[in-house]
Write a protein that holds these residues in place. Structure first.
Motif, short mmCIF file in Angstrom:
data_model
loop_
_atom_site.label_atom_id
_atom_site.label_comp_id
_atom_site.label_asym_id
_atom_site.label_seq_id
_atom_site.Cartn_x
_atom_site.Cartn_y
_atom_site.Cartn_z
N VAL A 34 159.27 105.28 63.39
CA VAL A 34 158.95 106.16 62.26
C VAL A 34 157.61 106.76 62.65
O VAL A 34 156.58 106.08 62.67
CB VAL A 34 158.86 105.39 60.93
N PHE A 35 157.64 108.03 63.03
CA PHE A 35 156.50 108.68 63.67
C PHE A 35 155.81 109.63 62.69
O PHE A 35 156.42 110.58 62.22
CB PHE A 35 156.98 109.45 64.91
N GLY A 36 154.56 109.34 62.37
CA GLY A 36 153.81 110.18 61.43
C GLY A 36 152.98 111.21 62.17
O GLY A 36 152.25 110.87 63.10
N VAL A 37 153.10 112.47 61.76
CA VAL A 37 152.19 113.52 62.24
C VAL A 37 151.17 113.69 61.12
O VAL A 37 151.49 114.21 60.06
CB VAL A 37 152.93 114.83 62.54
N LEU A 172 162.60 103.99 51.30
CA LEU A 172 163.79 104.55 51.96
C LEU A 172 163.48 104.89 53.42
O LEU A 172 164.28 104.57 54.32
CB LEU A 172 164.25 105.81 51.20
N ILE A 173 162.34 105.50 53.68
CA ILE A 173 161.99 105.89 55.05
C ILE A 173 161.83 104.65 55.93
O ILE A 173 162.32 104.60 57.06
CB ILE A 173 160.72 106.76 55.07
N ARG A 174 161.15 103.62 55.39
CA ARG A 174 160.99 102.36 56.13
C ARG A 174 162.36 101.77 56.49
O ARG A 174 162.59 101.34 57.61
CB ARG A 174 160.19 101.34 55.31
N ASN A 175 163.27 101.76 55.49
CA ASN A 175 164.61 101.20 55.72
C ASN A 175 165.38 101.98 56.78
O ASN A 175 166.06 101.40 57.63
CB ASN A 175 165.42 101.17 54.41
N VAL A 196 154.09 103.25 56.14
CA VAL A 196 155.48 103.63 56.46
C VAL A 196 155.75 103.74 57.96
O VAL A 196 156.82 103.40 58.42
CB VAL A 196 155.81 104.99 55.78
N CYS A 197 154.76 104.21 58.72
CA CYS A 197 155.03 104.60 60.11
C CYS A 197 154.75 103.49 61.12
O CYS A 197 153.90 102.63 60.89
CB CYS A 197 154.18 105.82 60.47
N THR A 198 155.47 103.54 62.23
CA THR A 198 155.21 102.64 63.35
C THR A 198 154.28 103.32 64.36
O THR A 198 153.51 102.65 65.04
CB THR A 198 156.52 102.26 64.07
N VAL A 214 150.69 102.77 65.48
CA VAL A 214 149.81 102.81 64.30
C VAL A 214 148.76 101.70 64.33
O VAL A 214 147.58 101.94 64.06
CB VAL A 214 150.65 102.72 62.99
N ASP A 215 149.18 100.47 64.69
CA ASP A 215 148.23 99.34 64.72
C ASP A 215 147.06 99.64 65.65
O ASP A 215 145.93 99.26 65.39
CB ASP A 215 148.92 98.07 65.25
#
Length: 297
Positions: A34-37, A172-175, A196-198, A214-215
């Motif tokens: 799950v990639f956040g911009v 929902l996005i996480r799932n 939410v994002c990885t 993300v971490d």
């Protein structure tokens, strides 16, 4: 194990007259992430999404989906929610999805599945006009999922929602991510990306500030990178240590963050006492959270 790259950008730039919206941006989106911009308004997020959806042409640079040059057939493998789809207020959820499946030419037999994923199956026969904001957004995501795309592209998916709706969409996005759909989402909220994002790429005024897990990118605490001849044993010992906040394998070693601010010296001693001699130990200092707040204010 290295993940396959779903999307790779290489030095992508975009100008609008004198305004440089994107400046030589490069990063990779791993499969199943799950990639956040992430970036404030005006940072180039929407321009970036427009380019990778082939709606805008970059002035320079290239990008590839699934290792392939962009072409029309790729659109079928990508579900998008870049603006709110047009749903008919007096039609039911099912009827609206039937209409959208007909327009797309795919997904007719997929309506039950997407309504169940988005937890709208119980309300399938309710009119769209009776839906809460969160339910309307979930229906929009259900619509984007028609035809089983491998990737879901979302632009500010929680914008304009009330707190309950925000929580619903984030869950929902996480799932979806946990079930193996690669999700790429633009957001201006650090909190959202952390929850939410990885993976994340941070943009500011068209520049890529940072990209990665993300971490790693958003950690406040010092991260310690360690390795030993027996990695399995090392991982077991690290997992049993008090105050461990996160642990992940990376480039043949292990990256750890401790809530109690464990120093490199303490970690080295602890491992040695458990019979493990470290063959690599490095401290990676992180102040990106502070840097992000500076960037976005």
């Amino acid at each position: 194990m290295e993940h396959k790259q779903i999307l790779s950008l290489h030095k992508v730039s975009k100008r609008y007259g004198p305004i440089q919206a994107l400046k030589s941006v490069s990063f990779n989106v791993p499969e199943g992430s799950v990639f956040g911009v992430l970036g404030p308004n005006g940072s180039g997020k929407t321009t970036l999404l427009g380019i990778i959806m082939d709606v805008l042409k970059p002035n320079a640079g290239t990008y590839k989906w699934f290792g392939l040059e962009p072409h029309a057939d790729l659109r079928k493998r990508i579900g998008t929610l870049l603006e709110t789809p047009n749903f008919y207020h007096y039609y039911s959820a099912v009827r609206n999805l039937q209409i959208n499946a007909a327009i797309k030419g795919r997904g007719h037999d997929d309506i039950e599945r997407v309504l169940k994923i988005t937890e709208l199956w119980e309300r399938k026969d309710s009119k769209f006009s009776t839906f809460s904001l969160g339910m309307k957004q979930r229906l929009a995501i259900a619509n984007a999922l028609l035809g089983r795309p491998e990737v879901l592209l979302l632009d500010e998916p929680t914008n304009g929602l009330d707190p309950a709706g925000i929580a619903e969409i984030r869950e929902l996005i996480r799932n979806l991510g946990q079930e193996g759909t690669t999700v790429i989402m633009a957001s201006h909220l650090l909190d959202e990306v952390e929850k939410v994002c990885t993976h994340v790429a941070i943009l500011k005024k068209g520049d890529l500030v940072a990209a990665g897990h993300v971490d790693e990118v958003l950690a406040n605490e010092d991260m310690l990178e360690v390795s030993a001849a027996n990695l399995e044993l090392l991982e077991t010992v690290l997992n049993a240590m008090p105050g461990l906040k996160s642990l992940r394998r990376h480039n043949g070693g292990i990256q750890v963050i401790f809530e109690n601010g464990q120093t490199a010296e303490q970690l080295n001693r602890s491992c040695f006492e458990k019979g493990i001699t470290l063959n690599y130990l490095a401290v990676k200092r992180k102040s990106l959270e502070a840097r992000f707040i500076e960037l976005t204010n």
